[in-house]
Design a protein around this motif. Structure first.
Motif, PDB file in Angstrom:
ATOM      1  N   ARG A  82       0.837  -1.198   0.000  1.00 52.89           N
ATOM      2  CA  ARG A  82       0.000   0.000   0.000  1.00 52.89           C
ATOM      3  C   ARG A  82       0.877   1.256   0.000  1.00 52.89           C
ATOM      4  O   ARG A  82       0.609   2.222  -0.698  1.00 52.89           O
ATOM      5  N   ALA A  86       1.302   4.273  -2.774  1.00 51.21           N
ATOM      6  CA  ALA A  86       1.256   5.701  -2.459  1.00 51.21           C
ATOM      7  C   ALA A  86       2.445   6.411  -3.103  1.00 51.21           C
ATOM      8  O   ALA A  86       2.318   7.522  -3.625  1.00 51.21           O
ATOM      9  N   PRO A 102       3.754  11.152   0.199  1.00 55.85           N
ATOM     10  CA  PRO A 102       3.001  10.256   1.095  1.00 55.85           C
ATOM     11  C   PRO A 102       3.197  10.664   2.554  1.00 55.85           C
ATOM     12  O   PRO A 102       4.289  11.011   2.961  1.00 55.85           O
ATOM     13  N   ARG A 105       0.592   8.217   8.780  1.00 58.02           N
ATOM     14  CA  ARG A 105      -0.840   8.044   9.002  1.00 58.02           C
ATOM     15  C   ARG A 105      -1.117   7.945  10.498  1.00 58.02           C
ATOM     16  O   ARG A 105      -0.335   7.384  11.261  1.00 58.02           O
TER      17      ARG A 105
END
Ligand SMILES: [Zn+2]
Length: 389
Positions: A82, A86, A102, A105
């Motif tokens: 993932r 990105a 990116p 998170r």
């Protein structure tokens, strides 16, 4: 091969819910660690790490990290992948000059994990789920049968609810059958859609509700002090409202698209990409999402049923006369724009056709897509239709 999604609600008990949240937290940590590693490799050695670089290290990391070792290896590989996606998207955007790097998170926003079915996630004999690292079996509501052959699944959390999506590849449709019945669909503000046969579907209540309530909740959120408890609550309320609206929209789009596909084999819509997304008016943006979803659902349902969805250039569909082809300017001399808005009737000065404007536009759309169906007696049987490209 087209891929269909099958989504089911999960009912983890409280222990399992905590474990699932912990698992997503660990995956989030892994994601951020990989991002950190990429940034440092570039800073120190000018190297751009690839998915292969990072995935091959994952095994060694699992040997020393107990937490990661307790979860599915393949699911963790997907986390690394993932991040790789990105980065690919980022490098793609750099070329257009609109690059956003990116980001790290937050755990509260890391809401999903990808699994290989039969590896990190299995469907047990009890018809419940087993997920590596989660105690016991997780209850699921099978509201519809899952066809065989699902290889990938996504576990997701949204507003405290857990779902699982399976992706099932379906064989290619064999291409459209001959026209059984064709219809044109006009999308609009007064009616959600109008068909070329004169049916209109009123704009559902939730469209207006969604936009007024959304505006109210957004205002309430704006009034809250940053970092306060009240702000968090207001944020949750807004998120729950958005999720609810999205559910209503999806449910509605599924039902209406099913109706259309049962009614018509060949369906013409306006190409909304050409119209451009409406901006400003909130109700219109809610509708735009609804139309887009309706068209894409109709598209795949029609293809599965041996039908076809065509998209036509929407320009001037409401000014053209379907009977004689005459184009009437938007405002006739001496007519006020206000009257124009309320003028729901197509009144052609060329041939005298009087008809509901939306229905008439739907006919124009139908004949732009399937011109061979035009003219008297051109029913489904009287086809000299060209071979579909
Ligand atoms: Zn006319």
């Amino acid at each position: 091969m087209p891929v269909l999604t099958y989504k089911y609600r999960l009912f983890p008990n409280s222990t399992q819910a905590v474990a699932l949240t912990d698992m997503l937290g660990s995956f989030c940590d892994l994601y951020n660690a990989c991002l950190q590693q990429r940034i440092e490799a570039y800073r120190r050695q000018g190297r751009t790490l690839s998915y292969i670089d990072q995935a091959s290290e994952l095994k060694a990391v699992r040997l020393i990290d107990e937490r990661l070792a307790s979860y599915s290896y393949s699911a963790e590989q997907q986390v690394v992948r993932r991040l790789d996606k990105a980065f690919r998207a980022f490098f793609g955007r750099v070329r257009t000059g609109k690059g956003g790097f990116p980001r790290f998170r937050a755990k509260s926003m890391f809401d999903s994990a990808d699994f290989r079915v039969g590896d990190g996630l299995t469907i047990r004999k009890s018809r419940k789920f087993g997920i590596v690292g989660i105690p016991g079996e997780i209850k699921v509501r099978w509201h519809r049968d899952l066809p065989a052959g699902a290889a990938a699944a996504v576990l997701s959390r949204s507003c405290g609810k857990w779902h699982i999506c399976f992706f099932v590849e379906t064989p290619d449709a064999h291409g459209p059958d001959p026209v059984r019945a064709a219809g044109g669909i006009d999308v609009g503000l007064t009616s959600l859609i109008a068909t070329s046969d004169g049916d209109a579907v009123p704009t559902p209540q939730w469209v207006r509700m969604a936009s007024t309530k959304q505006r109210r909740l957004q205002r309430a959120l704006g009034r809250c002090r940053r970092g306060s408890k009240g702000r968090l609550k207001a944020k949750m309320r807004l998120a729950r409202h958005s999720a609810r609206t999205a559910n209503q929209r999806r449910d509605f789009a599924h039902k209406l698209s099913r109706t259309l596909v049962n009614l018509y084999s060949h369906i013409a819509f306006e190409d909304l990409n050409i119209t451009g997304l409406a901006s400003g008016m909130l109700a219109k943006s809610v509708l735009n999402a609804a139309w887009g979803q309706l068209i894409s659902f109709t598209d795949y349902k029609a293809a599965n049923a041996g039908g076809l969805v065509a998209k036509v250039d929407p320009r001037g569909t409401s000014q053209e006369c379907d009977c004689c082809g005459m184009v009437t300017p938007k405002y006739r001399p001496g007519e006020s724009p206000i009257r124009e808005l309320n003028n729901r009737i197509q009144d052609c000065p060329g041939c005298g056709t009087v008809e509901d404007r939306d229905v008439h536009a739907a006919k124009v759309i139908k004949h732009r897509a399937f011109p061979w169906l035009k003219g008297p007696g051109a029913g489904p049987g009287a086809s000299s239709q060209p071979v579909a490209a």
